[in-house]
Motif scaffolding. Structure first.
Motif, mmCIF file in Angstrom:
data_model
loop_
_atom_site.group_PDB
_atom_site.id
_atom_site.type_symbol
_atom_site.label_atom_id
_atom_site.label_comp_id
_atom_site.label_asym_id
_atom_site.label_seq_id
_atom_site.Cartn_x
_atom_site.Cartn_y
_atom_site.Cartn_z
ATOM 1 N N THR A 1 0.849 -1.181 0.000
ATOM 2 C CA THR A 1 0.000 0.000 0.000
ATOM 3 C C THR A 1 0.893 1.242 0.000
ATOM 4 O OG1 THR A 1 -1.750 -1.119 1.230
ATOM 5 C CG2 THR A 1 -1.761 1.279 1.268
ATOM 6 N N ILE A 2 0.619 2.177 -0.882
ATOM 7 C CA ILE A 2 1.390 3.414 -0.979
ATOM 8 C C ILE A 2 0.494 4.580 -0.545
ATOM 9 C CG2 ILE A 2 2.791 4.902 -2.460
ATOM 10 C CD1 ILE A 2 3.895 2.059 -2.281
ATOM 11 N N LEU A 3 0.903 5.294 0.493
ATOM 12 C CA LEU A 3 0.163 6.467 0.957
ATOM 13 C C LEU A 3 0.669 7.702 0.212
ATOM 14 C CD1 LEU A 3 -1.811 7.982 2.801
ATOM 15 C CD2 LEU A 3 -0.015 8.016 4.563
ATOM 16 N N ILE A 4 -0.212 8.369 -0.524
ATOM 17 C CA ILE A 4 0.130 9.566 -1.298
ATOM 18 C C ILE A 4 -0.410 10.789 -0.560
ATOM 19 C CG2 ILE A 4 -0.132 10.740 -3.520
ATOM 20 C CD1 ILE A 4 -0.904 7.853 -4.627
ATOM 21 N N VAL A 5 0.495 11.627 -0.071
ATOM 22 C CA VAL A 5 0.095 12.829 0.668
ATOM 23 C C VAL A 5 0.366 14.027 -0.229
ATOM 24 C CG1 VAL A 5 0.256 14.082 2.845
ATOM 25 C CG2 VAL A 5 0.843 11.644 2.771
ATOM 26 N N ASP B 1 4.321 15.202 -0.136
ATOM 27 C CA ASP B 1 4.559 16.521 -0.709
ATOM 28 C C ASP B 1 5.134 17.445 0.364
ATOM 29 O OD1 ASP B 1 4.518 18.595 -2.571
ATOM 30 O OD2 ASP B 1 2.520 19.244 -1.961
ATOM 31 N N TRP B 2 5.994 18.367 -0.057
ATOM 32 C CA TRP B 2 6.622 19.299 0.881
ATOM 33 C C TRP B 2 5.614 20.345 1.367
ATOM 34 C CZ3 TRP B 2 12.298 19.993 1.419
ATOM 35 C CH2 TRP B 2 12.637 21.064 2.246
ATOM 36 N N MET B 3 4.873 20.927 0.415
ATOM 37 C CA MET B 3 3.942 22.007 0.746
ATOM 38 C C MET B 3 2.513 21.475 0.798
ATOM 39 S SD MET B 3 6.011 24.547 1.046
ATOM 40 C CE MET B 3 4.900 25.957 1.066
ATOM 41 N N ASN C 1 8.257 4.831 12.486
ATOM 42 C CA ASN C 1 9.544 5.415 12.074
ATOM 43 C C ASN C 1 10.335 4.598 11.062
ATOM 44 O OD1 ASN C 1 10.543 3.383 13.724
ATOM 45 N ND2 ASN C 1 11.099 4.751 15.399
ATOM 46 N N ALA C 2 9.932 3.349 10.813
ATOM 47 C CA ALA C 2 10.654 2.544 9.827
ATOM 48 C C ALA C 2 10.040 2.626 8.428
ATOM 49 C CB ALA C 2 10.712 1.085 10.283
ATOM 50 N N ILE C 3 8.896 3.333 8.297
ATOM 51 C CA ILE C 3 8.240 3.443 6.992
ATOM 52 C C ILE C 3 9.103 4.294 6.053
ATOM 53 C CG2 ILE C 3 6.203 4.256 5.734
ATOM 54 C CD1 ILE C 3 4.593 3.932 8.292
ATOM 55 N N PRO C 4 9.443 3.789 4.867
ATOM 56 C CA PRO C 4 10.207 4.600 3.921
ATOM 57 C C PRO C 4 9.369 5.762 3.391
ATOM 58 C CG PRO C 4 9.609 2.498 2.926
ATOM 59 C CD PRO C 4 9.220 2.418 4.367
ATOM 60 N N VAL C 5 10.001 6.925 3.247
ATOM 61 C CA VAL C 5 9.305 8.136 2.798
ATOM 62 C C VAL C 5 10.066 8.777 1.646
ATOM 63 C CG1 VAL C 5 8.502 10.444 3.424
ATOM 64 C CG2 VAL C 5 8.358 8.578 5.105
ATOM 65 N N ILE C 6 9.347 9.036 0.547
ATOM 66 C CA ILE C 6 9.911 9.779 -0.582
ATOM 67 C C ILE C 6 9.238 11.144 -0.619
ATOM 68 C CG2 ILE C 6 10.141 9.904 -3.106
ATOM 69 C CD1 ILE C 6 10.074 6.879 -3.221
ATOM 70 N N MET C 7 10.030 12.204 -0.609
ATOM 71 C CA MET C 7 9.491 13.563 -0.692
ATOM 72 C C MET C 7 9.177 13.897 -2.145
ATOM 73 S SD MET C 7 9.482 14.715 2.462
ATOM 74 C CE MET C 7 9.177 16.475 2.217
ATOM 75 N N LEU C 8 7.975 14.415 -2.399
ATOM 76 C CA LEU C 8 7.579 14.918 -3.711
ATOM 77 C C LEU C 8 7.515 16.427 -3.614
ATOM 78 C CD1 LEU C 8 4.567 12.566 -4.593
ATOM 79 C CD2 LEU C 8 6.922 12.361 -5.361
ATOM 80 N N ASP D 1 13.832 9.229 2.851
ATOM 81 C CA ASP D 1 14.673 8.194 2.255
ATOM 82 C C ASP D 1 15.071 8.526 0.821
ATOM 83 O OD1 ASP D 1 14.609 5.794 4.273
ATOM 84 O OD2 ASP D 1 12.567 6.554 4.198
ATOM 85 N N ASP D 2 14.258 9.335 0.159
ATOM 86 C CA ASP D 2 14.562 9.722 -1.215
ATOM 87 C C ASP D 2 13.819 11.019 -1.516
ATOM 88 O OD1 ASP D 2 15.595 9.716 -3.762
ATOM 89 O OD2 ASP D 2 14.779 7.761 -4.330
#
Length: 229
Positions: free
Chosen positions: A7-11, A56-58, A78-85, A103-104
């Motif tokens: 499951t991918i959470l898109i914020v 997302d940053w903003m 805290n172990a969930i990988p997070v990619i900033m968009l 993480d990326d």
């Protein structure tokens, strides 16, 4: 059908980007879950833990960095990988995100193929090479379950980036890694930051380790290693 384990959470609050990212996630065989604010995202996290977060940053209610800090401070997430968009492309912004525990980092605009590759790489890299075992080196103990580091049985404060670096080095003792290898293995090959940033994190790590700083060795013209020798 998408697997519940992916499951991918898109914020993200921009409808066009939400649509594009959701389509990309579905096309790769994952299950997208969307949130438009940090508050909504936190609620989603508590209902079902995702395999990865695209953040997302903003955002309308507060910065995505604040949510990232909250995720990294909570032992449940805290172990969930997070990619900033984000549209922020300056190196100092990337370093700020990585320092908070990202993480990326994917800078808008990005292609669906690139995003899929980043997610795949991170999901592969996030699979623990040594399970969740406790790592030890001399007087130093790293507990992967609690994401904590202890020196002589006393917990020490350590930043997110330094924790990741230490965990990787402790999992591969007595092996020398170049700066570029550490950028790839610890932060991912797609993260566009300079190799000198590794030196900064090594310096911070040694400072955090105090009496155990001797464990982090500099190998001239080659890179760094962790060794008790």
């Amino acid at each position: 059908m998408p697997n519940d384990k992916t499951t991918i959470l898109i914020v993200e609050d921009e409808p066009a980007i939400v649509e594009l990212v959701s389509f990309t996630v579905k096309a790769a065989g994952w299950q997208p879950v969307t949130a438009q604010t940090t508050a909504e995202a936190w609620s989603c996290l508590q209902q079902k833990m995702p395999s990865l977060v695209l953040l997302d940053w903003m955002l309308p209610d507060q910065s995505g960095l604040k949510l990232l800090s909250r995720i990294r401070a909570d032992h449940n997430f805290n172990a969930i990988p997070v990619i900033m968009l984000t549209a922020k492309g300056l190196e100092e912004d990337k370093i700020a995100g990585l320092d908070r525990g990202a993480d990326d980092y994917v800078t808008k605009p990005f292609s669906p193929r690139e995003l899929t590759a980043r997610i795949n790489a991170l999901l592969r890299r996030n699979r623990p090479e040594h399970g969740m075992e406790v790592l030890k080196a001399g007087p130093l103990v790293l507990d992967q379950m609690s994401c904590s580091v202890s020196l002589n049985e006393r917990k020490i404060d350590i930043g997110n980036a330094e924790y990741k670096l230490l965990k990787f080095l402790m999992a591969h003792p007595d092996r020398v890694f170049s700066r570029s290898q550490l950028l790839d293995k610890v932060w991912g090959q797609h993260v566009e930051i300079e190799e000198r940033t590794v030196d900064v994190h090594v310096l911070r790590l040694r400072k955090a380790l105090k009496d155990a700083e001797f464990l982090i060795k500099t190998v001239r013209s080659m890179g760094y290693m962790l060794s008790e020798k």
